[in-house]
Design an enzyme around this catalytic site. Structure first.
Site, mmCIF file in Angstrom:
data_model
loop_
_atom_site.group_PDB
_atom_site.id
_atom_site.type_symbol
_atom_site.label_atom_id
_atom_site.label_comp_id
_atom_site.label_asym_id
_atom_site.label_seq_id
_atom_site.Cartn_x
_atom_site.Cartn_y
_atom_site.Cartn_z
ATOM 1 N N HIS A 158 0.938 -1.268 -0.107
ATOM 2 C CA HIS A 158 0.083 0.022 0.009
ATOM 3 C C HIS A 158 0.935 1.229 0.000
ATOM 4 O O HIS A 158 1.423 1.705 1.040
ATOM 5 C CB HIS A 158 -0.786 0.027 1.417
ATOM 6 C CG HIS A 158 -1.909 -1.128 1.216
ATOM 7 N ND1 HIS A 158 -3.117 -1.016 0.409
ATOM 8 C CD2 HIS A 158 -1.928 -2.212 2.079
ATOM 9 C CE1 HIS A 158 -3.737 -1.940 0.591
ATOM 10 N NE2 HIS A 158 -3.322 -2.850 1.660
ATOM 11 N N HIS A 194 -0.924 -6.453 -5.397
ATOM 12 C CA HIS A 194 -1.042 -7.872 -4.591
ATOM 13 C C HIS A 194 -0.384 -8.798 -5.399
ATOM 14 O O HIS A 194 -0.569 -8.769 -6.614
ATOM 15 C CB HIS A 194 -2.319 -8.276 -4.178
ATOM 16 C CG HIS A 194 -2.746 -9.684 -4.017
ATOM 17 N ND1 HIS A 194 -3.262 -10.571 -5.061
ATOM 18 C CD2 HIS A 194 -2.500 -10.621 -2.952
ATOM 19 C CE1 HIS A 194 -3.469 -11.551 -4.414
ATOM 20 N NE2 HIS A 194 -2.977 -11.680 -3.284
ATOM 21 N N ASN A 235 0.264 -13.460 -5.091
ATOM 22 C CA ASN A 235 0.703 -14.599 -4.220
ATOM 23 C C ASN A 235 0.511 -15.725 -5.028
ATOM 24 O O ASN A 235 0.256 -15.843 -6.182
ATOM 25 C CB ASN A 235 -1.035 -14.770 -3.550
ATOM 26 C CG ASN A 235 -1.059 -16.202 -2.930
ATOM 27 O OD1 ASN A 235 -1.498 -17.177 -3.570
ATOM 28 N ND2 ASN A 235 -0.964 -16.142 -1.441
ATOM 29 N N GLY A 271 -6.539 -21.976 10.914
ATOM 30 C CA GLY A 271 -5.975 -21.690 12.332
ATOM 31 C C GLY A 271 -4.855 -21.186 11.795
ATOM 32 O O GLY A 271 -3.982 -21.230 12.860
ATOM 33 N N GLY A 272 -4.560 -20.076 10.796
ATOM 34 C CA GLY A 272 -3.469 -19.630 10.596
ATOM 35 C C GLY A 272 -3.090 -18.265 11.559
ATOM 36 O O GLY A 272 -3.880 -17.979 12.409
ATOM 37 N N ARG A 273 -2.050 -17.642 11.442
ATOM 38 C CA ARG A 273 -1.573 -16.637 12.331
ATOM 39 C C ARG A 273 -2.270 -15.202 11.884
ATOM 40 O O ARG A 273 -1.983 -14.826 10.754
ATOM 41 C CB ARG A 273 -0.073 -16.461 12.128
ATOM 42 C CG ARG A 273 0.552 -15.293 13.005
ATOM 43 C CD ARG A 273 2.062 -15.172 12.963
ATOM 44 N NE ARG A 273 2.656 -14.320 13.975
ATOM 45 C CZ ARG A 273 2.993 -13.276 13.707
ATOM 46 N NH1 ARG A 273 2.998 -12.748 12.396
ATOM 47 N NH2 ARG A 273 3.619 -12.614 14.681
#
Length: 304
Positions: A95, A105, A107, A257-259
């Protein structure tokens, strides 16, 4: 498949991108935050805040595993629902401070699922997209030409297919507008065999800096004032809406359950919403809505 080769390339990509962004920024430096998760795996989050160029950005590597593949990863692969999995990838969002420099972005990810009684299944996914606030047509053409070049050597129609997929994916149906001007998006890629699929993922990752940094250098010193800054923050609200409502990567991270801090680093440091706002007719802001927030064949006419 060679998981070690994928891991080494992804961590190298993270390092190359953070080094290049630090050099372009000239002031800001990425913090490095290594983490682990009780359910299995971990990663390293690299976050830059308060830079001369980047107001906030993150370039994250993760490799996580679990006993049950989340629903967000199996909607096209129902036979793998509930299978143990490993997922690794690099995810970034930048950003910039100047409203004339687009948000971007990227990924890239690799999944391996191991259903009971069946051979492991693997696939690649990812891509990159551009979200300008004050778009310049030559920048949009450069972005898409670089994305198209990354598809060279792939089966016929690959660029057209993945460009169109990006337009569909980064779309806000409740606003009836695209998030930006698109780029490339692909998922569930395994049909070419491991070597070819991995080679394509590498070409996409390697193309990102070639696509983005020339735009940065052309726009980083463009003058702006309170009007442009307010509009940038308003449009960043759309980025928040997409990432929290529709983004599969965000959903996968939370469902697995990621960070949380690393998952939500994609959100901008500042954003705003305003009830019923509309751009003034004939204004630069109106140009974005009129010409850029819809799927278009950007290169067809330009390169005919």
């Amino acid at each position: 498949m060679d998981r070690g080769a994928v891991r080494d390339w992804l961590t190298g990509l993270q390092r190359r991108i953070t080094d290049a962004v630090e050099q372009a920024d000239g002031h800001g430096r990425f913090s490095r935050d290594a983490w682990t998760r009780p359910a299995g795996g971990g990663g390293e989050s690299r976050v830059l805040t308060g830079g001369a160029l980047i107001e906030q950005g993150g370039v994250n590597f993760s490799e996580v595993s679990g006993e049950k593949l989340p629903a967000s990863a199996t909607h096209d692969r129902p036979a793998l629902a509930g299978a143990p999995f490993t997922a690794m990838g690099v995810s970034l969002v930048l950003h910039p401070l100047n409203p004339h420099v687009p948000t971007t972005h990227m990924n890239l990810r690799c999944f391996v699922a191991e259903p009971a009684g069946s051979p492991p299944a693997w696939w690649f996914g990812g891509g990159f997209d551009l979200t300008p606030y004050y778009p310049v047509h030559e920048d949009v053409l450069h972005w898409h030409r670089t994305a198209r070049a990354a598809c060279a050597g792939c089966p016929d129609g690959t660029w057209e297919r993945y460009k169109a997929w990006c337009d569909r994916y980064f779309f806000l149906p409740h606003r009836n507008e695209t998030r930006g001007v698109g780029g490339l998006f692909f998922d569930d890629l395994s049909e070419w065999g491991f070597d070819a699929c991995f080679a394509f993922a590498r070409r996409v990752g390697d193309a990102f800096l070639d696509a983005y940094l020339p735009i940065v250098e052309r726009r980083r010193n463009a003058p702006y004032g309170a009007r442009e800054r307010d509009f940038q923050l308003y449009r960043r609200g759309r980025y928040v809406e997409f990432n929290l409502l529709y983004d599969r990567g965000t959903l996968f991270g939370l469902q697995s359950g990621g960070r949380t801090e690393s998952i939500l680093m994609s959100l901008p440091p500042l954003a705003r919403w305003q009830y019923g706002w509309q751009p003034e007719a004939g204004s630069p802001e109106a140009v974005l809505y009129r010409d850029y927030l819809r799927p278009r064949d950007w290169l067809g006419a330009a390169d005919a």
